[in-house]
Design a protein around this motif. Structure first.
Motif, PDB file in Angstrom:
ATOM      1  N   GLU A  67       6.480 -16.976   4.892  1.00  0.00           N
ATOM      2  CA  GLU A  67       6.052 -18.143   5.663  1.00  0.00           C
ATOM      3  C   GLU A  67       5.294 -17.655   6.894  1.00  0.00           C
ATOM      4  OE1 GLU A  67       9.037 -20.186   8.149  1.00  0.00           O
ATOM      5  OE2 GLU A  67      10.517 -18.913   7.118  1.00  0.00           O
ATOM      6  N   PRO A  68       4.439 -18.499   7.447  1.00  0.00           N
ATOM      7  CA  PRO A  68       3.663 -18.079   8.622  1.00  0.00           C
ATOM      8  C   PRO A  68       4.590 -17.763   9.800  1.00  0.00           C
ATOM      9  CG  PRO A  68       2.758 -20.090   7.659  1.00  0.00           C
ATOM     10  CD  PRO A  68       4.094 -19.863   7.020  1.00  0.00           C
ATOM     11  N   LEU A  69       4.220 -16.737  10.568  1.00  0.00           N
ATOM     12  CA  LEU A  69       4.954 -16.356  11.769  1.00  0.00           C
ATOM     13  C   LEU A  69       4.023 -16.378  12.968  1.00  0.00           C
ATOM     14  CD1 LEU A  69       6.992 -13.269  10.466  1.00  0.00           C
ATOM     15  CD2 LEU A  69       7.850 -15.593  10.828  1.00  0.00           C
ATOM     16  N   ASP A  70       4.538 -16.785  14.104  1.00  0.00           N
ATOM     17  CA  ASP A  70       3.762 -16.698  15.347  1.00  0.00           C
ATOM     18  C   ASP A  70       3.864 -15.307  15.947  1.00  0.00           C
ATOM     19  OD1 ASP A  70       2.937 -19.585  15.736  1.00  0.00           O
ATOM     20  OD2 ASP A  70       5.110 -19.825  15.559  1.00  0.00           O
ATOM     21  N   ILE A  71       5.068 -14.722  15.847  1.00  0.00           N
ATOM     22  CA  ILE A  71       5.316 -13.386  16.387  1.00  0.00           C
ATOM     23  C   ILE A  71       6.129 -12.606  15.370  1.00  0.00           C
ATOM     24  CG2 ILE A  71       6.447 -12.062  18.238  1.00  0.00           C
ATOM     25  CD1 ILE A  71       6.033 -14.502  20.065  1.00  0.00           C
ATOM     26  N   MET A  72       5.797 -11.328  15.200  1.00  0.00           N
ATOM     27  CA  MET A  72       6.559 -10.469  14.298  1.00  0.00           C
ATOM     28  C   MET A  72       6.935  -9.192  15.045  1.00  0.00           C
ATOM     29  SD  MET A  72       5.685  -9.155  10.408  1.00  0.00           S
ATOM     30  CE  MET A  72       4.189  -8.257  10.865  1.00  0.00           C
ATOM     31  N   ILE A  73       8.221  -8.855  15.027  1.00  0.00           N
ATOM     32  CA  ILE A  73       8.714  -7.652  15.689  1.00  0.00           C
ATOM     33  C   ILE A  73       9.002  -6.607  14.616  1.00  0.00           C
ATOM     34  CG2 ILE A  73      10.490  -6.689  17.190  1.00  0.00           C
ATOM     35  CD1 ILE A  73      10.982  -9.503  18.279  1.00  0.00           C
ATOM     36  N   VAL A  74       8.305  -5.468  14.713  1.00  0.00           N
ATOM     37  CA  VAL A  74       8.440  -4.418  13.701  1.00  0.00           C
ATOM     38  C   VAL A  74       8.674  -3.077  14.397  1.00  0.00           C
ATOM     39  CG1 VAL A  74       6.967  -5.614  12.032  1.00  0.00           C
ATOM     40  CG2 VAL A  74       5.954  -4.009  13.661  1.00  0.00           C
ATOM     41  N   GLY A  75       9.076  -2.078  13.605  1.00  0.00           N
ATOM     42  CA  GLY A  75       9.291  -0.739  14.132  1.00  0.00           C
ATOM     43  C   GLY A  75       8.294   0.249  13.568  1.00  0.00           C
ATOM     44  N   ALA A  76       8.044   1.332  14.320  1.00  0.00           N
ATOM     45  CA  ALA A  76       7.133   2.371  13.859  1.00  0.00           C
ATOM     46  C   ALA A  76       7.447   3.661  14.612  1.00  0.00           C
ATOM     47  CB  ALA A  76       5.672   1.969  14.075  1.00  0.00           C
ATOM     48  N   ASP A  77       6.938   4.768  14.065  1.00  0.00           N
ATOM     49  CA  ASP A  77       7.077   6.075  14.701  1.00  0.00           C
ATOM     50  C   ASP A  77       5.680   6.573  15.057  1.00  0.00           C
ATOM     51  OD1 ASP A  77       7.337   9.028  15.031  1.00  0.00           O
ATOM     52  OD2 ASP A  77       9.407   8.618  14.473  1.00  0.00           O
ATOM     53  N   ALA A  78       5.524   7.110  16.271  1.00  0.00           N
ATOM     54  CA  ALA A  78       4.205   7.572  16.714  1.00  0.00           C
ATOM     55  C   ALA A  78       3.637   8.645  15.795  1.00  0.00           C
ATOM     56  CB  ALA A  78       4.294   8.095  18.150  1.00  0.00           C
ATOM     57  N   SER A  79       4.513   9.417  15.151  1.00  0.00           N
ATOM     58  CA  SER A  79       4.044  10.475  14.250  1.00  0.00           C
ATOM     59  C   SER A  79       3.449   9.915  12.963  1.00  0.00           C
ATOM     60  CB  SER A  79       5.196  11.423  13.918  1.00  0.00           C
ATOM     61  OG  SER A  79       6.216  10.741  13.203  1.00  0.00           O
ATOM     62  N   GLU A  80       3.694   8.645  12.690  1.00  0.00           N
ATOM     63  CA  GLU A  80       3.188   8.023  11.468  1.00  0.00           C
ATOM     64  C   GLU A  80       2.181   6.923  11.767  1.00  0.00           C
ATOM     65  OE1 GLU A  80       6.762   6.648   9.711  1.00  0.00           O
ATOM     66  OE2 GLU A  80       7.522   8.642   9.220  1.00  0.00           O
ATOM     67  N   VAL A  81       1.490   7.065  12.890  1.00  0.00           N
ATOM     68  CA  VAL A  81       0.610   5.982  13.334  1.00  0.00           C
ATOM     69  C   VAL A  81      -0.525   5.711  12.350  1.00  0.00           C
ATOM     70  CG1 VAL A  81      -0.881   7.489  14.717  1.00  0.00           C
ATOM     71  CG2 VAL A  81      -0.638   5.072  15.331  1.00  0.00           C
TER      72      VAL A  81
END
Length: 391
Positions: free
Chosen positions: A54-68
């Motif tokens: 479904e459509p989202l206004d905001i999405m909070i996700v995680g990431a690692d700088a080494s995998e940018v």
């Protein structure tokens, strides 16, 4: 993770998706959702969903700088109407800037604290959902100006920043622009925080710097932009660079305190043009009264005389008061001091040497009470701002 929280059925409700493993479990998810009862928080089963159910206004996700490099295609593929908050492990300034430039609405350091998340969400929810642009010109700027060297302005600025950050749950930055002899980061025991020289050397657009996440944070919640670690030429900073830094800080913080050198340059003048208020710090002596007059005349001559000035007499000793009384000094200036900070060298030195706010060393002292009064004056226009979660 807990199920979705918040009201449903309204087109105006902000829909906030939280990727699996991004937050510190169900408790943090529920706590964050409770801070925004008008929004609908939706748990996402993937670490970074490629397709949204479904459509989202905001999405909070995680990431690692080494995998940018693997992250960027996903960021670019996100729907234009969805603003993405990236919680970044092993963060650095260049990677943070790159994510912002490639479309991230905000980048937070991992693990993201509740105050950091709430500040980010407040900023994004308050944005125009059509433009998706961050607000500009939101915060206030207060400049600390010295009537000569060694008057203790930096110590006052660090303590005021700490007090206001505690009161406001963050949202306060101290920027040390005394590029040759600035010590604000050392006074707060933050020797490794990002410096102005780091920003200048990066070659990136200074105004686009994500100051709210790139700068080091003191335990009180105050963010700090440090002075260069080595002495650099005053001409290192240009007026346009100073202008860009202040605009970026004003955008990202409710209040920015800027500690300036005691000299006047083209770029310090540029910073002063942005000031909502000026804190002019002096000590109690005849030479210092002359320097106060000189600074006030210079402000007037530079068409800055309309800036509200908070005049502070810092730490008058018994010997100084015996030689020049406060009343005599005020008569010589033609105005009263707004705040007189009592001398308590032992308490202030202890706070500075341990990087602490005064209240963490000893509570309810005359020095702390005077500093609270100064903080009242410096932050008078943010007193009515909604308080955020305390650290």
């Amino acid at each position: 993770m807990a199920g979705e929280r918040g009201p449903g059925g309204s087109e105006d409700v902000q829909r906030i998706g939280v990727a699996e493993g991004t937050l510190g479990g169900a408790a943090q998810f529920a706590s964050l959702a409770a801070l925004f009862p008008a929004a609908r928080f939706i748990p996402l089963v993937e670490a970074w969903p490629e397709r949204l159910s479904e459509p989202l206004d905001i999405m909070i996700v995680g990431a690692d700088a080494s995998e940018v490099e693997a992250v960027l295609p996903r960021l670019k593929a996100a729907p234009r109407t969805t603003r993405v908050i990236v919680i970044l492990k092993n963060a650095d300034v260049l990677t943070t800037r790159r994510l912002i430039r490639e479309g991230a609405a905000d980048v937070l350091l991992h693990p993201a604290t509740e105050p950091a998340l709430s500040l980010s969400l407040e900023r994004l929810i308050g944005h125009d959902a059509v433009s998706g642009q961050r607000k500009h010109g939101r915060g206030e700027v207060v400049v600390f100006l010295k009537a000569g060297g060694g008057v203790g302005a930096t110590a006052l600025a660090t303590q005021v920043a700490a007090i206001l950050a505690i009161r406001n749950g963050g949202g306060v930055c101290l920027a040390d622009m005394d590029i040759q002899f600035g010590t604000a980061a050392l006074y707060l025991d933050m020797p490794d925080t990002v410096t102005l020289q780091d920003l200048l050397a990066s070659g990136e657009d200074l105004e686009d710097t994500p100051f709210a996440t790139a700068l080091g944070v003191h335990p009180t919640g105050a963010r700090v932009l440090a002075a260069p670690q080595e002495v650099v030429a005053l001409e290192t900073v240009s007026p346009s660079q100073a202008d860009a830094v202040v605009k970026g800080l004003r955008r990202d913080f409710v209040l920015t305190l800027i500690d300036l050198p005691s000299v006047w340059t083209a770029w310090t003048y540029q910073i002063l043009t942005h000031a909502d208020r000026v804190v002019l710090v002096t000590q109690l002596s005849v030479p210092h009264m002359q320097l106060v007059k000189r600074q006030l005349r210079t402000l007037a001559m530079q068409n800055l005389g309309d800036k509200p000035v908070i005049l502070v007499c810092n730490a008058p000793s018994a010997d100084q008061s015996a030689s020049v009384s406060l009343k005599a000094a005020e008569r010589a200036l033609g105005r009263s001091f707004d705040i007189v900070i009592p001398e308590d060298r032992r308490l202030m030195n202890t706070a500075v040497n341990h990087g602490l706010e005064l209240s963490a060393v000893r509570r309810n002292t005359k020095l702390e009470k005077a500093m609270e009064l100064l903080a009242d004056r410096v932050g008078e226009n943010i007193a009515a701002a909604p308080l955020r979660s305390k650290r």
